[in-house]
Structure formats: C-alpha cells, structure tokens
Design a protein around this motif. Structure first.
Motif, short mmCIF file in Angstrom:
data_model
loop_
_atom_site.label_atom_id
_atom_site.label_comp_id
_atom_site.label_asym_id
_atom_site.label_seq_id
_atom_site.Cartn_x
_atom_site.Cartn_y
_atom_site.Cartn_z
N GLY A 96 6.16 3.26 -0.18
CA GLY A 96 5.25 2.50 0.28
C GLY A 96 5.48 1.23 1.37
O GLY A 96 6.88 1.20 1.29
N LYS A 118 9.56 4.30 -4.16
CA LYS A 118 9.43 4.26 -5.09
C LYS A 118 10.34 4.25 -6.20
O LYS A 118 10.48 5.16 -5.94
N LYS A 175 1.07 -1.11 -0.05
CA LYS A 175 0.05 0.28 0.50
C LYS A 175 0.96 1.43 0.19
O LYS A 175 2.03 1.39 0.49
N ASP A 176 0.19 2.29 -0.22
CA ASP A 176 0.64 3.62 -0.41
C ASP A 176 0.86 3.85 0.84
O ASP A 176 0.38 3.69 2.01
N HIS A 177 2.47 4.56 1.04
CA HIS A 177 2.77 5.60 2.37
C HIS A 177 2.01 6.55 2.74
O HIS A 177 1.26 7.69 1.34
N ALA A 234 4.65 10.33 -0.42
CA ALA A 234 4.05 10.20 -2.48
C ALA A 234 5.06 9.26 -2.79
O ALA A 234 4.88 8.47 -3.62
N ASN A 235 6.42 9.48 -1.81
CA ASN A 235 7.17 8.28 -2.69
C ASN A 235 7.74 6.93 -1.89
O ASN A 235 9.20 6.52 -2.35
#
Lengths: 149, 149, 149, 149, 149, 149
Positions: E119, E146, E110-112, E116-117
């Motif tokens: 996960g 990412k 899942k994304d952090h 934004a960069n």
C-alpha cells in the motif's frame, strides 16, 4: 558547466569580466584551517587577534586566493590550461563577513618560446571587497592553443 | 603553536627545512570544490576524467597550493609577515591518494627599498609527491624586521 | 611535524607546556554534530537552549575533548604511544565564541607492571577558556620506552 | 529527538543497549584532523603509515571516542547530565572502512556524596568493530535525580 | 538507530509526530553551497542580499528540504521504503539563525494498484520555524507492506 | 554567476539543456549525513548494507535531489523564482562512485490563475547516472514574469 573553445587569438588585451561574489564567513575560515592545517592564531584565535593590528581574525591568504580564483571557474576552455601565477600579492586583509569578487583582465599575450602552436595569455586577477578595495592581485598564466595551429 | 622571533639577519641563504606530509584524499578535493565553487569536471567528474590526458581526477591547483603552504605553518614569527608569492608553477598533477610535503629553502635576501628597518626574504617552496617528483614550486616573499632596527 | 624522541626518563614531574588556542565557533559545533550524529538540542537548537540553565547552545563534551587534546599534537614522540585517559571531567560549559587552550603538566610517572623496559607517564590536561576558567580536565596516560631498555 | 525522564531508580545494573553503527571513512578522518588540528602522520600521511606497525592510517583516538559516544545520543534524559568519563582506553586501532558501534551497560550505581537527591550512574561503554573486537572502552558517569527527591 | 516494523495497517490517518529541531546556521548554508555547487548570491553573497526583498541571505530550498526530511529519520521501518515526494512547496524563506522542525501527519492511505501486498502511505510533512510559521510542505510517499501479505 | 532575464514567453516547450556532472563520493554521503542528521544505516553503515538488496551504501534521496538541482544553478533569472516541485521520484539508487548529471526540459507552461502578469513554467528534471540510467525525476515549478506585464 559550459565548454567554450577560446583560442590564443580570441583573447583581446584589455578585455575584462567580473565574477560573482562570495561572503567569506567564519565557517569558511574554520574549514580552510582544517583543510590546510594552518592553525595560526591570526585565523582561529579570536582572543589573540584582539591584540593584533587588525583587532580581529583574518582569512588565510591561501583562502582568499582559492576563493578569488575559484570564482573565475565559470566555463571550461578545452584549448587552454593553467600554467601558474606570478606576482601574487595580498594587499589588504579579508575579515569575516567581507564579500569578495574578482575582476579578470587580459593584460598580456605572447608567443610560447618553444612551441609555435601555443601562446601565453596573462589574466590579471584583482580581488575586491564590498568597499571596492583591492585585497589581492595576481597574474594568471594561461597556455593557449593558436587557432590555426 | 610556538612563537619564535626570526629576524632578517637570522635567515641564511641555502638554509632548508622539510615539512610533514599530507595525503590528498578524495574528501579533500570534494571539500575544496565546495569551498571555492570550482566544480570543473577535472576535479569532480570521474567519468569526464577517464577521457583526459591523466585518466583520473586531479587536485585543484589552489588545493595543492593551500596544502603545500599550510604544511609550512609550524611556528609564528612575530617580526615578519607574508608579502606574497612569485613564480607559482604547477609542474605535475596531484592525484587522489598522492602524499605531498614541502621543502622550504631560503633562496634570496634583500633590503627593502623604502624601509631601512626591513628586508625581504625569499623562501623557495618546492612541493613534492611520494615519488619525490616536484609537483609545484613558488617563491614566498616574507617581509622581515632587521634585528637592530 | 617535528619528531623528537622523549624517553620515560626525559619527562620531569611538574614540567608544563601551554598549547596554542582555538576559538570554538558555531561552525565547529555544526561540523562536530555532523561527524558524531549527536544532534542533542543542547548543541544544535538555539530555541531550546533559551530555556536551559545556560540560555544558549554549548559545545559537545566530545568536541571540547577533541580540540583540547588536538591542540597538544605538536610533535611526534616515536618512543611513546597514547594509552588512554582517566578522570575526564567537564567542569564548565564551552559556548560559541569561547577560545580554549590546554596546559599539559607531567603529574605522575611509574614503572609498567609487566614490561621492565616501559613506564607510564601521566600528563594532566587542563583546558581553559579565555577567562582563565578551567572547562575540562583529564589525565592522559602515555606509555614510554625507557632510555636504556 | 525523543525526551524520556529516566531517574536514578530506573537504571538497573546489568541493563544493556546496543547502538546503531557507523563506518569510519577516510572523509571522517580528514574532517576530524581538520576540526582538531591533529595532523599527526598516523592519521593523514598514508606513506608514513606504510612503515608503521599497522601499515595504514588509523583513526584519531578522539574520533573513535567522539563517534562511539555520539552513537549513544538517541534520547534526551532531562533529569540527568553527563559528569565525565573514567578509564577511557584505546584497545585496538580503528582503520578506514571499519564499522563501529557501542554497547552501553549499566555497571555501577551509587549515591552522591553531598547531594541526597542525586545519584551517580556508571554506563560502561564498549565500542566494537565489525569483527566483534573491542576497540575502545570507557566508563561514562551520569549524575541523575532520584525520583522522590 | 532503532528498527521497528510498521505495516500498512499500522499507519492511522491523522496520526502525527513532531521531530526535534535544528537551527539553520551560516555554516549550514556554506556547507550546502559547497556540497551542491549552488553558489547563487541569494545564499552566499551578503551584499547582494541587502538589495533583495528579504534583505539577507536565505537557505537553499534543497537545504530546507534535506534538513526537514532528515529530522524525521528517527527509526528504521524495514517493511517500507521511500517512493518519492509530491507537492513540495517553499512557503516562506528560512534565514540564518532560524530554527526549524517538522510535523509529520498521516494524510492518505491507498492500495498499490499493481501489487496486492503493498500500500501507499502519504506522510504530510510540514516544516515550521521558531515562530510557528510554515516554511515548507511536502507529501512523502511511503510504499509499505501489508501485514498479512 | 551570470544574470539573464528569461521571461515567461522566452521558455519554449521542449527546450532542453544538460548540466555538468558530479561524482557522488563517500565524502559527499558523510557530509550529507552530517548536515541532515540522517544516520540511517543504508547510508553510513557498510556492514549493514552488505545484507541489503543493493549490497552497498546508497546516497540519501535528499542528497541526490540537492546535487541534481544544484547542478542546474548556472545562471540567475531575476524575473523568476522557484515555487516548488511536483512528482519527485527516486527511480534507482545512487551508489558511491556514480556520476550524475541533470537534463532540464521545459515540459509545461500555463498562466498564473490569480496574477495576470505571471505564468508558471514547468521544468522537468531528469537526473541520470554514468550508464545513462534515470535515477531521479522531478517537475520544477518556476513562477515567471510575463514580458509585457
């Protein structure tokens, strides 16, 4: 590790406590030989030991003493310190797989000869194996503050 | 490990030998705490020790004893065995980085009360640090065969 | 640890000594795996080993070498130092519970090519188990001072 | 621990790999002294070492060898086994706090004299410290199956 | 120790790897008790354990966790770091002589929430014994960069 | 090791206890790397660490967890057993020389879903360093008997 002030007056002759127990493993003997440099064949040479009285490796006396004493280290008494030991005797050998524990009994109390605010408490240590046999004894000397000192 | 028969008659009062030395490292204290379960803060909690008399961690008494005795284990005497220790006293603390060795002196000899073919030899152990200060003493009791027994 | 000056001239071809012995325990293998990071399944995975030629875990070669050499460390020769080893061979596996010792034989002596005051002494090491089987051999090169150099 | 079959033909002369590194700590030396019984003062007596050429304790040669080799144990080759070592040399001392790693280079390949389906691969090991200095070298002999054997 | 950049996008749900295995020895338990100070009789007192549900000593939960996780440490991912663990459960006891390994399966991505960069990758760890029984599970949270961040 | 029955009803939300402390030494990291096989350079390669965010070696997460939990092992509760851990998080690194202790707080209690005579007690563990910084947290799940069950 709890801390509990236990003054000279608090120790009662005949009072006794029993520690937890520890199995003396082959690993313990290997580690103890390594720490002390005592590579006597009685401890590290299983072949040599086949021809001894006991037929097997035995724990170092210093290991039995270290574990027997270590098991008593359950709370900190900030008003006492260890002074030494008398009458340390190795009664029976400790073999690999034996499980030992210690019974601590207050066996003597006396005033310190030079310091009026201190007393000497003797803890008699008896280290026993899983058969209830005594393997080691020693008298631990504890120098304690008197309560109203 | 050499073997050398040393009978009761062979021990001479006042004879003395000096062992090799070992530096007591932080690792030794960590390993000894682990072997004995003695996690007293005097040995394993550097922060606690900043507020003690010594300002730093000290070796367990049982570690000093184990190493001080272990250093003497240089040859096997098949006609003697260790009986115990008397008057074990911790004179000064051993700190991390101290280097200790042991001086062994024959300090007493007497016949065994019940066994005519045996005698008790007392080896006085003195453990010293790198400054020449005595940190521990003990009397080691050795039960020895007599030569013509 | 005794110190004894042993010069190039003092080593006699064919002279031999036998060390004490040590049982290689499961604990020794665990500790050696930990010290070296060698977690090969031949040493630490009893299940894997059931399907190998030997059917059980074996000691690391580096453990056999370290103990086989360590057992020879009985006195300090201040006029010699270890130069290296040649022809180190693992002849048979060492299993948990095997007891090994080392036989050291002076097998060669020659002058140092560049330094007239030095010679090279070769100690042939043979590590044997409790059955008298050779498990390891190596040639230890010792650079020694000449007596009148 | 990955397994990867690497046959005699797969080894290419001059191929090289670099292992991870490990800092040799005081604890490593203490543990190694304990495992081997090598209590030479060069390794465990900081005071003695003050008066040596190096001024400080040095790692046992067997420790440098054991770690230098252990660091190479990264994958299992089921079609090869270790045969021994030649030309093991200790070039420079390893001190407490030094960080060592190993460079493995394929330096020789030859047929096995008696077994047509096997070959001997020589891995030259070079152990380096954090300054890029070579502290140890050895030639590791690997007996390998040939692919089409 | 190899290094391999493995970005958030590189982890595929359902991907799985199996580690090498290690036999949990009596020595491991002794060493772990020593390192942690956890001298509970379930781990170090063979006599006490005769009267427990399992009839024998069991590994510390922290030992099973430490080894189960340690076995997964096979390559360094410089673009990720360990964040923590969820849902760590001890399913069955580990006894002396049991051999454990770990299966690592990518079970969630899942994304952090704030970065934004980055996960979060979840590795489901399953530690199994030689009978194929699950002895421990845990979800390892890995924070990963990412690729195009 | 004292034994004290502590039933589900005996645990009070918000109750808290503070353990003794232990300094995390270089020896502890060396021993833990050896026990787990986790030879990641973050723990054993001081040179590698000079170029990391922290500039020095850090303790394994599993070491911090093992010691942080081990310090809580002060008495045996025969009517409860450890069920697992949730939300284990490594907040800050533990460096060589840091001294850690654990604060245990009862943070939740709930009935067991399927067994009417049991309840789940959550102990929130907070591991702190000598600066009072939280380095690790975890929720320990304890399955306890109810008193009148």
């Amino acid at each position: 590790m709890d801390e509990k002030a236990c003054y000279f007056e608090d120790y009662q002759l005949g009072d006794s406590r029993t520690t937890g127990a520890k199995t003396i493993t082959e690993a313990d003997i290997v580690i103890h030989a390594g720490q002390t440099g005592d590579f006597f064949p009685h401890h590290i040479d299983a072949e040599f030991c086949k021809n001894t009285e006991f037929g097997q490796r035995i724990a170092h006396g210093t290991l039995t003493f270290s574990v027997g004493v270590g098991l008593t280290a359950s709370f900190i008494n900030p008003v006492a310190f260890s002074y030494g030991y008398d009458h340390l005797r190795f009664i029976k050998p400790v073999f690999i797989g034996d499980t030992i524990h210690t019974v601590v009994t207050i066996s003597d109390k006396k005033d310190h000869k030079k310091r009026a605010n201190m007393g000497i408490v003797t803890e008699h240590l008896e280290v026993l194996n899983q058969k209830g046999e005594t393997v080691m004894v020693a008298d631990h000397l504890l120098m304690c503050q008197k309560r109203d000192a």
